[in-house]
Scaffold this active site. Structure first.
Site, short mmCIF file in Angstrom:
data_model
loop_
_atom_site.label_atom_id
_atom_site.label_comp_id
_atom_site.label_asym_id
_atom_site.label_seq_id
_atom_site.Cartn_x
_atom_site.Cartn_y
_atom_site.Cartn_z
N SER A 13 22.36 41.58 94.11
CA SER A 13 23.44 42.26 93.37
C SER A 13 23.37 42.05 91.87
O SER A 13 24.01 42.75 91.11
CB SER A 13 24.80 41.78 93.90
OG SER A 13 24.89 40.38 93.74
N ARG A 14 22.59 41.08 91.43
CA ARG A 14 22.51 40.85 89.98
C ARG A 14 21.19 40.14 89.64
O ARG A 14 20.43 39.76 90.52
CB ARG A 14 23.70 40.05 89.48
CG ARG A 14 23.77 38.65 90.03
CD ARG A 14 24.88 37.87 89.34
NE ARG A 14 24.68 36.46 89.53
CZ ARG A 14 25.56 35.65 90.13
NH1 ARG A 14 26.68 36.14 90.58
NH2 ARG A 14 25.29 34.36 90.25
N VAL A 63 23.23 33.37 103.15
CA VAL A 63 21.89 33.13 103.70
C VAL A 63 21.74 31.71 104.26
O VAL A 63 20.83 31.45 105.06
CB VAL A 63 20.76 33.40 102.67
CG1 VAL A 63 20.74 34.87 102.26
CG2 VAL A 63 20.87 32.48 101.45
N ASN A 89 15.28 35.75 97.31
CA ASN A 89 15.62 35.53 95.89
C ASN A 89 16.94 34.78 95.72
O ASN A 89 17.15 34.16 94.68
CB ASN A 89 15.68 36.91 95.21
CG ASN A 89 16.38 36.87 93.89
OD1 ASN A 89 15.81 36.48 92.87
ND2 ASN A 89 17.67 37.26 93.86
N SER A 141 10.40 28.26 91.61
CA SER A 141 10.72 28.01 90.20
C SER A 141 9.69 27.04 89.63
O SER A 141 9.12 26.23 90.38
CB SER A 141 12.11 27.37 90.10
OG SER A 141 12.32 26.85 88.80
N TYR A 154 17.81 21.02 93.00
CA TYR A 154 17.20 22.34 92.80
C TYR A 154 15.67 22.26 92.87
O TYR A 154 15.02 23.07 93.56
CB TYR A 154 17.64 22.88 91.43
CG TYR A 154 17.16 24.26 91.09
CD1 TYR A 154 17.73 25.39 91.67
CD2 TYR A 154 16.14 24.45 90.15
CE1 TYR A 154 17.30 26.67 91.32
CE2 TYR A 154 15.70 25.71 89.80
CZ TYR A 154 16.29 26.83 90.39
OH TYR A 154 15.85 28.09 90.04
N ALA A 156 13.86 20.00 94.33
CA ALA A 156 13.45 19.71 95.72
C ALA A 156 13.48 20.98 96.56
O ALA A 156 12.57 21.25 97.35
CB ALA A 156 14.36 18.64 96.32
N LYS A 158 13.13 24.04 95.52
CA LYS A 158 12.10 24.99 95.08
C LYS A 158 10.70 24.49 95.42
O LYS A 158 9.80 25.29 95.69
CB LYS A 158 12.25 25.26 93.57
CG LYS A 158 13.55 25.98 93.20
CD LYS A 158 13.66 27.33 93.88
CE LYS A 158 14.85 28.15 93.41
NZ LYS A 158 14.89 29.49 93.99
N ILE A 187 14.28 32.76 82.72
CA ILE A 187 14.47 34.21 82.76
C ILE A 187 15.91 34.51 82.35
O ILE A 187 16.84 33.79 82.76
CB ILE A 187 14.20 34.75 84.19
CG1 ILE A 187 12.84 34.25 84.75
CG2 ILE A 187 14.28 36.27 84.22
CD1 ILE A 187 11.61 34.68 83.99
P1 NAI Z 1 21.76 34.75 89.59
O1 NAI Z 1 22.70 33.60 89.67
O2 NAI Z 1 21.97 35.80 88.56
O3 NAI Z 1 21.64 35.47 91.01
C1 NAI Z 1 21.54 34.76 92.20
C2 NAI Z 1 21.89 35.67 93.35
O4 NAI Z 1 21.87 34.93 94.57
C3 NAI Z 1 23.28 36.27 93.22
O5 NAI Z 1 23.22 37.64 93.57
C4 NAI Z 1 24.09 35.49 94.26
O6 NAI Z 1 25.15 36.23 94.80
C5 NAI Z 1 23.02 35.23 95.31
N1 NAI Z 1 23.39 34.12 96.19
C6 NAI Z 1 23.71 32.86 95.82
N2 NAI Z 1 24.03 32.15 96.91
C7 NAI Z 1 23.90 32.96 97.98
C8 NAI Z 1 24.10 32.81 99.38
N3 NAI Z 1 24.49 31.63 99.91
N4 NAI Z 1 23.88 33.87 100.20
C9 NAI Z 1 23.49 35.05 99.68
N5 NAI Z 1 23.29 35.27 98.37
C10 NAI Z 1 23.50 34.22 97.53
O7 NAI Z 1 20.34 34.09 89.44
P2 NAI Z 1 18.90 34.65 88.99
O8 NAI Z 1 18.59 34.01 87.70
O9 NAI Z 1 18.81 36.11 89.13
O10 NAI Z 1 18.01 33.91 90.10
C11 NAI Z 1 17.39 34.55 91.18
C12 NAI Z 1 16.41 33.56 91.79
O11 NAI Z 1 15.42 33.21 90.84
C13 NAI Z 1 17.05 32.25 92.24
O12 NAI Z 1 16.45 31.81 93.45
C14 NAI Z 1 16.71 31.30 91.12
O13 NAI Z 1 16.68 29.96 91.56
C15 NAI Z 1 15.34 31.81 90.73
N6 NAI Z 1 14.93 31.43 89.39
C16 NAI Z 1 15.63 31.84 88.30
C17 NAI Z 1 15.23 31.45 87.03
C18 NAI Z 1 15.94 31.86 85.80
O14 NAI Z 1 15.57 31.37 84.72
N7 NAI Z 1 16.93 32.76 85.86
C19 NAI Z 1 14.06 30.58 86.85
C20 NAI Z 1 13.37 30.22 88.05
C21 NAI Z 1 13.81 30.63 89.28
#
Ligand code: NAI
Length: 244
Positions: A13-14, A63, A89, A141, A154, A156, A158, A187
């Site tokens: 969603s985002r 999830v 994701n 990550s 986190y 652990a 990843k 990101i």
């Molecule tokens: P974000 O916080 O914008 O989006 C995370 C998404 O996961 C949201 O849509 C949220 O609703 C969903 N979510 C969280 N818990 C959930 C659950 N229990 N069940 C279903 N959906 C759930 O984060 P972003 O930055 O878009 O991150 C996406 C992925 O990329 C994550 O796994 C994050 O750890 C990874 N990541 C992000 C980095 C960054 O710098 N933004 C760097 C490295 C990895």
């Protein structure tokens, strides 16, 4: 191209998940978005995907919950016919130092990030094995590659995703199912909104900037396509050179 393929994107969603959903839709894939709570935002992504000429639906699902994940994949199979691409994701952070981290902060991050990835793979794998094809792309990550002070939970989770990815890749390779991980650095999303490019952290990034969700989405799209059929068990960093 991905015409006729069905892609499931958790946390679609985002942020990165949204960019992935729209990039896969632009290549012709039908899109099933899994979201935690924000129905309005999930619907907006579906509508944007439909504008690109594909089918798109959103499913609320935690999830981390094994049974709810099973029911959600069953619902997606019923609505779309099958699943061809799974992008794990969804992820959260609950940062803190090891000396003070609460048990709940550790458990909830492991449950969402690592067990959530397992749950989705566990429920999609039977479909992939039966079809003798499938692409699993897990968002890890650089924290899982290098470790990060203040993020033991986190990092652990990843790092666990990397072990999970390689094991699934070995188990399912004989059935022509590919499983890879992507390790992003910083990101620009809600998760990193407190960080800007003037931050101290930039001195550790050779390319001197944060990455964009669309740049990660492009890598996911590559791994989802036939061009990547001979790549499995790989961990690809997309981090401006930070972890080299
Ligand atoms: P974000 O916080 O914008 O989006 C995370 C998404 O996961 C949201 O849509 C949220 O609703 C969903 N979510 C969280 N818990 C959930 C659950 N229990 N069940 C279903 N959906 C759930 O984060 P972003 O930055 O878009 O991150 C996406 C992925 O990329 C994550 O796994 C994050 O750890 C990874 N990541 C992000 C980095 C960054 O710098 N933004 C760097 C490295 C990895």
């Amino acid at each position: 191209m991905l015409q006729g393929k069905i892609a499931v994107i958790t946390g679609g969603s985002r942020g990165i998940g949204r960019a992935v959903a729209l990039r896969l839709a632009s290549l012709g894939a039908d899109i099933a978005i899994i979201y935690a709570g924000n129905e309005k935002k999930a619907e907006e992504v579906c509508e944007a995907a439909r504008q690109l000429g594909v089918r798109a639906s959103a499913y609320q699902c935690n999830v981390a919950d094994f049974e709810v994940s099973a029911q959600t994949i069953a619902a997606i199979k019923k609505d779309f016919g099958t699943v061809n691409i799974l992008v794990n994701n969804a992820g959260i952070t609950k940062d803190g130092l090891i000396l003070t981290m609460k048990e709940e902060a550790y458990d909830s991050v492991i449950d969402t990030n690592l067990k959530g990835t397992f749950n989705m793979i566990r429920h999609c794998a039977p479909l992939f094995v039966k079809q003798r094809s499938g692409k699993i792309i897990n968002i890890s990550s650089v924290a899982g590659v290098m470790g990060n002070a203040g993020q033991t939970n986190y990092a652990a989770s990843k790092a666990g995703i990397i072990g999970l990815t390689k094991s699934v890749a070995k188990e399912l390779a004989a059935r022509n199912v590919c499983c890879n991980a992507i390790a992003p650095g910083f990101i620009e999303t809600d998760m990193t909104e407190a960080i800007d490019e003037c931050n101290e952290l930039m001195k550790y990034i050779p390319l001197k900037r944060m990455g964009k969700p669309e740049e990660v989405a492009e890598l996911v799209a590559f791994l989802a396509q036939d061009a990547a059929n001979y790549i499995t068990g790989e961990v690809i960093r997309i981090d401006g050179g930070m972890a080299m």
